[in-house]
Design a protein around this motif. Structure first.
Motif, PDB file in Angstrom:
ATOM      1  N   ALA A   1      -2.826  -6.113   6.820  1.00  0.00           N
ATOM      2  CA  ALA A   1      -3.051  -7.287   5.977  1.00  0.00           C
ATOM      3  C   ALA A   1      -4.545  -7.516   5.853  1.00  0.00           C
ATOM      4  N   ILE A   2      -4.948  -8.235   4.813  1.00  0.00           N
ATOM      5  CA  ILE A   2      -6.344  -8.600   4.631  1.00  0.00           C
ATOM      6  C   ILE A   2      -6.432 -10.115   4.520  1.00  0.00           C
ATOM      7  N   LEU A   3      -7.663 -10.632   4.629  1.00  0.00           N
ATOM      8  CA  LEU A   3      -7.914 -12.065   4.528  1.00  0.00           C
ATOM      9  C   LEU A   3      -9.059 -12.279   3.550  1.00  0.00           C
ATOM     10  N   LEU A   4      -8.851 -13.162   2.594  1.00  0.00           N
ATOM     11  CA  LEU A   4      -9.889 -13.494   1.623  1.00  0.00           C
ATOM     12  C   LEU A   4     -10.083 -14.996   1.583  1.00  0.00           C
ATOM     13  N   ALA A   5     -11.328 -15.431   1.692  1.00  0.00           N
ATOM     14  CA  ALA A   5     -11.670 -16.831   1.469  1.00  0.00           C
ATOM     15  C   ALA A   5     -11.790 -17.069  -0.032  1.00  0.00           C
ATOM     16  N   PRO A   6     -11.653 -18.310  -0.495  1.00  0.00           N
ATOM     17  CA  PRO A   6     -11.859 -18.575  -1.925  1.00  0.00           C
ATOM     18  C   PRO A   6     -13.212 -18.067  -2.396  1.00  0.00           C
ATOM     19  N   GLY A   7     -13.209 -17.307  -3.486  1.00  0.00           N
ATOM     20  CA  GLY A   7     -14.428 -16.736  -4.029  1.00  0.00           C
ATOM     21  C   GLY A   7     -14.648 -15.288  -3.658  1.00  0.00           C
ATOM     22  N   GLN A   8     -13.980 -14.803  -2.607  1.00  0.00           N
ATOM     23  CA  GLN A   8     -14.198 -13.432  -2.162  1.00  0.00           C
ATOM     24  C   GLN A   8     -13.318 -12.445  -2.928  1.00  0.00           C
ATOM     25  N   THR A   9     -13.797 -11.192  -3.014  1.00  0.00           N
ATOM     26  CA  THR A   9     -13.009 -10.109  -3.587  1.00  0.00           C
ATOM     27  C   THR A   9     -12.935  -8.977  -2.573  1.00  0.00           C
ATOM     28  N   THR A  10     -11.841  -8.214  -2.630  1.00  0.00           N
ATOM     29  CA  THR A  10     -11.638  -7.073  -1.738  1.00  0.00           C
ATOM     30  C   THR A  10     -10.921  -5.974  -2.507  1.00  0.00           C
ATOM     31  N   ASN A  11     -11.458  -4.769  -2.450  1.00  0.00           N
ATOM     32  CA  ASN A  11     -10.785  -3.606  -3.021  1.00  0.00           C
ATOM     33  C   ASN A  11     -10.120  -2.819  -1.908  1.00  0.00           C
ATOM     34  N   VAL A  12      -8.866  -2.451  -2.122  1.00  0.00           N
ATOM     35  CA  VAL A  12      -8.127  -1.671  -1.128  1.00  0.00           C
ATOM     36  C   VAL A  12      -7.455  -0.487  -1.808  1.00  0.00           C
ATOM     37  N   LEU A  13      -7.306   0.605  -1.047  1.00  0.00           N
ATOM     38  CA  LEU A  13      -6.507   1.743  -1.469  1.00  0.00           C
ATOM     39  C   LEU A  13      -5.124   1.624  -0.851  1.00  0.00           C
TER      40      LEU A  13
ATOM     41  N   VAL B   1       9.603   5.296   1.320  1.00  0.00           N
ATOM     42  CA  VAL B   1      10.856   5.597   0.633  1.00  0.00           C
ATOM     43  C   VAL B   1      10.884   4.816  -0.674  1.00  0.00           C
ATOM     44  N   PRO B   2      11.164   5.461  -1.801  1.00  0.00           N
ATOM     45  CA  PRO B   2      11.168   4.733  -3.072  1.00  0.00           C
ATOM     46  C   PRO B   2      12.055   3.497  -3.003  1.00  0.00           C
ATOM     47  N   GLY B   3      11.514   2.388  -3.445  1.00  0.00           N
ATOM     48  CA  GLY B   3      12.244   1.124  -3.407  1.00  0.00           C
ATOM     49  C   GLY B   3      11.412   0.035  -4.054  1.00  0.00           C
ATOM     50  N   ARG B   4      11.715  -1.212  -3.693  1.00  0.00           N
ATOM     51  CA  ARG B   4      10.967  -2.361  -4.185  1.00  0.00           C
ATOM     52  C   ARG B   4      10.418  -3.106  -2.976  1.00  0.00           C
ATOM     53  N   TYR B   5       9.126  -3.359  -3.000  1.00  0.00           N
ATOM     54  CA  TYR B   5       8.442  -3.954  -1.854  1.00  0.00           C
ATOM     55  C   TYR B   5       7.665  -5.179  -2.318  1.00  0.00           C
ATOM     56  N   PHE B   6       7.795  -6.258  -1.574  1.00  0.00           N
ATOM     57  CA  PHE B   6       7.053  -7.468  -1.919  1.00  0.00           C
ATOM     58  C   PHE B   6       5.573  -7.317  -1.559  1.00  0.00           C
ATOM     59  N   MET B   7       4.709  -7.706  -2.493  1.00  0.00           N
ATOM     60  CA  MET B   7       3.335  -8.078  -2.169  1.00  0.00           C
ATOM     61  C   MET B   7       3.362  -9.587  -1.931  1.00  0.00           C
ATOM     62  N   ALA B   8       2.637 -10.074  -0.942  1.00  0.00           N
ATOM     63  CA  ALA B   8       2.726 -11.500  -0.622  1.00  0.00           C
ATOM     64  C   ALA B   8       1.374 -12.052  -0.210  1.00  0.00           C
ATOM     65  N   ALA B   9       1.168 -13.332  -0.522  1.00  0.00           N
ATOM     66  CA  ALA B   9      -0.053 -14.041  -0.141  1.00  0.00           C
ATOM     67  C   ALA B   9       0.331 -15.429   0.341  1.00  0.00           C
TER      68      ALA B   9
ATOM     69  N   ALA C   1       4.658  -5.097   1.880  1.00  0.00           N
ATOM     70  CA  ALA C   1       5.682  -4.660   2.823  1.00  0.00           C
ATOM     71  C   ALA C   1       5.689  -3.132   2.921  1.00  0.00           C
ATOM     72  N   GLY C   2       5.651  -2.620   4.154  1.00  0.00           N
ATOM     73  CA  GLY C   2       5.799  -1.191   4.387  1.00  0.00           C
ATOM     74  C   GLY C   2       4.579  -0.353   4.065  1.00  0.00           C
ATOM     75  N   HIS C   3       3.508  -0.930   3.589  1.00  0.00           N
ATOM     76  CA  HIS C   3       2.346  -0.175   3.152  1.00  0.00           C
ATOM     77  C   HIS C   3       1.073  -0.699   3.827  1.00  0.00           C
ATOM     78  N   ASN C   4       0.255   0.220   4.305  1.00  0.00           N
ATOM     79  CA  ASN C   4      -1.045  -0.156   4.835  1.00  0.00           C
ATOM     80  C   ASN C   4      -2.058  -0.291   3.700  1.00  0.00           C
ATOM     81  N   LEU C   5      -3.106  -1.031   3.967  1.00  0.00           N
ATOM     82  CA  LEU C   5      -4.187  -1.231   3.013  1.00  0.00           C
ATOM     83  C   LEU C   5      -5.466  -0.667   3.613  1.00  0.00           C
ATOM     84  N   THR C   6      -6.187   0.153   2.849  1.00  0.00           N
ATOM     85  CA  THR C   6      -7.469   0.686   3.306  1.00  0.00           C
ATOM     86  C   THR C   6      -8.584  -0.036   2.555  1.00  0.00           C
ATOM     87  N   VAL C   7      -9.363  -0.839   3.274  1.00  0.00           N
ATOM     88  CA  VAL C   7     -10.435  -1.630   2.676  1.00  0.00           C
ATOM     89  C   VAL C   7     -11.614  -0.716   2.366  1.00  0.00           C
ATOM     90  N   VAL C   8     -12.093  -0.737   1.111  1.00  0.00           N
ATOM     91  CA  VAL C   8     -13.207   0.119   0.705  1.00  0.00           C
ATOM     92  C   VAL C   8     -14.345  -0.661   0.044  1.00  0.00           C
TER      93      VAL C   8
END
Length: 562
Positions: A263-275, A281-289, A242-249
C-alpha cells in the motif's frame, strides 16, 4: 480527450489535442488548452447537484506535455464564483504570474472573464496536477498534469505497457461552499465529505453508486504505470490494489529509488507513480482508498473503490478487496515515508544544499479566538509561529513587483516568539496569536533550512505543507520536539526525497532544505483546506538576482484586475 502524437520538432504538425484546440511546435513544442469553467449538474451517489467543472468534466481534463514544452491554458470563467487555477508542483521560474493562488500571485478571474496561463516546463517530468486555488472549489475543479520526458529519454525504470491516471478525491452531496459558510457562521469546521472518490466515482461500497465505479481493464503478464494524485481536500489517503504489489518509482514528479509495497500513503497535494505487474490469476480486483488519521479527532472511515479487471473476465465476478492499513496505523505511515529516497543518479542528481544560509523554525498551532459574529462566540483558528495569516485584497506579487505599500509586512519571525514544550500535554489556550499579512523576505540564491514543528495547541495533527515555486529536500523527520543539538546529525544529505508537498507527522517535525533561486512571491500553506482557511499559511518574498535573467518577469497584459 486524446493525447497529441508527437512527430518531432522538425515537422510542423497539427493535431486535435483537447476540445478542438490545435498544437503547433515552434522552437519547443507549444501546447494550447482551453479551460471553460462552468456549473454543471452531475449525478453522484443518490442524486444530482450543480457543481463547478472544467470543460464539463469531473475530474477535469488532463494536460499532456513534454519536458521543454511551453504551455498556454486559456481559462474562461462561466461559474458564479471568482476563480483561479494553480499548477501544483510546476516551478514557474521567474513567472509567479502563472502560479495561480488567488490574492498571492494574482487576483481571481471574475465571472465572464478570461486569463491565459502561459508557462514553460523546464527540468521537470512526471505527474503533477492542477486545481482551483480559491475557497473550497478544488473539491470538483482539479485534474492531472502528465509531463513526458524529452524525446529519446527513457524512464529510469521498466517501460510500462500502458499508463492510467488515478485521481483520489472527496465528494459532498450538498454544495461544499454552503457547508463552509455554515461552519464559519458557527465558528466550527464544516461537515466532513460524504464520500471519497477514485476518478470522480465512489465505487459500489456506497449507496446508489452501482453506475459510478471506475474500472480499468488490464492484460495478464503486463506492467502498468499508475499516476496517482491525492486531490482530496482534507484527508491523507492509503491506496492499495487487492492481490497486487505496488512499486514506487516517482513522487511529486521526481524519480525515486524503486521499492515495493502492499500500500502507499499520499497526503493531500502529493502525487505518486507506481508500477503494477498484472501477474495474478485473471479476475476482478478492487483498488481502494481510505483515510489515514492518527490524531485524536473524529473522521469518517469512507473507503472509495475502483476495479482492476483482467481482460475477458465478466462483470459478474465478485472483486476481491485489498487489506488496507488501519485508519490510525502510524507505524505503517512512518515506515513507508522512511523508504522514500531520491534516485540520485548521474542523470537525476539530488543537489541537496549542504551549507545553510538561513535557518527557520516554524511552529504549527491550532487555537480558539473570540468571534463576536459567530453563533458560538468563538472561532477555530490556525497559525504559524503564532501568526494567523490574513489574505490581502490585492495580489502580493503585484504589490511586490510594483512596490505598493501597506499590502504586506516582511517581518514574519524566523522562529516562534514564545518557546514551549511543543508536543507535551495539550494546551487549550493560544500563546498570543496575532493576525496579519506577514511574509518572510529571502535573499536570492541563498540556501534555506526550515523546520516545521507540530504542536499540541488544542491537539496534535498531521499537516501536509506545500511550497509554491520550488521543490525541496526532506532531509529529516521525527516524532516529538525537534532537538537542534542531536537531530541534524541524523539528516540525510545524500539521497533525501525531493518533493513539493510534505507531511508533518502528528506530534512531530520535518526538516526541509531548498535553494531560493526563483525570484518572486511564493505561497507556503497547509494543504488541508480546512486549515488553510483558518490561516495556516504564509509566503516567501524571494528577492531578485543581480541581473534581469534572475529577476521576476513583467506581468502579462491580461492579468486579472482586483
Amino acid at each position: 480527450m486524446a493525447k497529441c502524437k508527437d512527430y518531432g520538432l522538425a515537422t510542423v504538425f497539427v493535431c486535435l489535442c483537447l476540445f478542438g484546440v490545435f498544437s503547433v511546435p515552434v522552437t519547443a513544442a507549444l501546447k494550447k488548452y482551453q479551460f471553460d469553467i462552468q456549473v454543471k449538474n452531475v449525478s453522484r451517489l443518490c442524486h444530482a447537484k450543480p457543481i463547478v467543472t472544467v470543460n464539463g468534466m469531473f475530474p477535469g481534463p488532463t494536460i499532456y506535455a513534454r519536458e521543454g514544452d511551453r504551455v498556454l491554458v486559456n481559462v474562461t470563467n462561466y461559474a458564479q464564483y471568482n476563480m483561479s487555477i494553480h499548477w501544483h508542483g510546476l516551478k514557474q521560474y521567474r513567472n509567479g504570474w502563472a502560479d495561480g493562488p488567488a490574492y498571492i500571485t494574482q487576483c481571481p478571474i471574475k465571472t465572464g472573464n478570461s486569463y491565459t496561463y502561459a508557462f514553460n516546463i523546464t527540468g521537470q517530468r512526471g505527474t503533477l496536477w492542477w486545481h482551483a486555488h480559491i475557497f473550497w472549489l478544488r473539491a470538483t475543479v482539479y485534474g492531472a498534469i502528465v509531463i513526458m520526458p524529452k524525446q529519446g529519454t527513457p524512464f529510469p525504470f521498466p517501460q510500462p505497457y500502458r499508463e492510467a491516471n488515478i485521481l483520489l478525491g472527496e465528494w459532498w452531496n450538498n454544495d461544499v461552499e454552503d457547508a463552509v459558510k455554515q461552519g464559519n457562521k458557527l465558528g466550527m469546521p464544516p461537515n466532513t465529505s460524504d464520500a471519497h472518490t477514485i476518478n470522480g466515482k465512489p465505487g459500489p461500497l456506497f449507496p446508489c453508486s452501482e453506475k459510478h465505479t471506475f474500472a480499468m481493464e488490464v492484460e495478464q503478464g503486463k506492467t502498468y504505470l499508475l499516476r496517482i494524485v491525492n486531490a482530496a481536500l482534507n484527508d491523507e489517503l492509503f491506496f492499495a490494489i487487492a492481490g497486487h504489489n505496488l512499486t514506487v518509482v516517482e513522487i511529486d514528479a521526481v524519480y525515486t529509488k524503486p521499492f515495493t509495497t502492499e500500500a502507499i500513503l499520499l497526503a493531500p497535494g502529493q502525487t505518486t507513480n507506481v508500477l503494477v505487474q498484472t501477474n495474478q490469476v485473471p479476475g476482478r480486483y478492487f483498488m481502494a482508498a481510505r483515510p489515514f488519521m492518527d490524531a485524536p479527532l473524529s473522521i469518517d472511515n469512507k473507503t472509495a473503490t475502483a476495479i482492476l479487471q483482467y481482460k475477458g473476465i465478466p462483470n459478474s465476478v465478485l472483486p476481491l478487496l485489498p487489506q488496507l492499513p488501519a485508519l490510525n496505523n502510524t507505524a505503517f505511515a512512518l515506515t513507508y515515508n522512511a523508504k522514500l529516497r531520491s534516485l540520485n543518479s548521474p542523470s537525476f542528481p539530488a543537489n541537496v544544499p549542504l551549507n545553510v544560509d538561513r535557518h527557520l523554525f516554524y511552529t504549527i498551532g491550532l487555537g480558539i479566538n473570540p468571534c463576536p459574529t459567530c453563533l458560538n462566540g468563538t472561532r477555530l483558528t490556525a497559525s504559524l509561529n503564532n501568526i494567523t495569516f490574513v489574505m490581502p485584497q490585492i495580489g502580493l506579487l503585484q504589490a511586490h513587483y510594483f512596490n505598493i505599500k501597506g499590502v504586506f509586512r516582511t517581518d514574519f519571525p524566523d522562529r516562534p516568539p514564545t518557546p514551549f514544550n511543543y508536543t507535551g500535554a495539550p494546551l487549550t489556550a493560544n500563546l498570543g496569536t496575532n493576525s496579519g499579512t506577514r511574509v518572510s523576505k529571502v535573499e536570492f540564491n541563498s540556501t534555506v533550512e526550515l523546520i516545521l514543528q507540530d504542536t499540541n495547541l488544542l491537539t496534535v495533527e498531521s499537516h501536509p505543507f506545500h511550497l509554491h515555486g520550488y521543490n525541496f529536500f526532506v532531509v529529516g523527520t521525527g516524532v516529538g520536539n525537534f532537538d537542534p543539538s542531536k537531530d541534524p546529525a541524523k539528516f540525510n544529505l545524500v539521497d533525501p526525497p525531493e518533493r513539493n508537498t510534505v507531511g508533518v507527522p502528528t506530534g512531530g517535525w520535518v526538516a526541509i532544505r531548498f535553494r531560493a533561486d526563483n525570484p518572486g512571491v511564493w505561497f507556503m500553506h497547509c494543504h488541508l483546506e480546512l486549515h488553510t482557511g483558518w490561516g495556516l499559511k504564509t509566503a516567501f518574498v524571494v528577492e531578485n538576482g543581480k541581473d534581469s535573467d534572475h529577476s521576476v518577469l513583467p506581468p502579462p497584459k491580461d492579468l486579472p484586475p482586483c
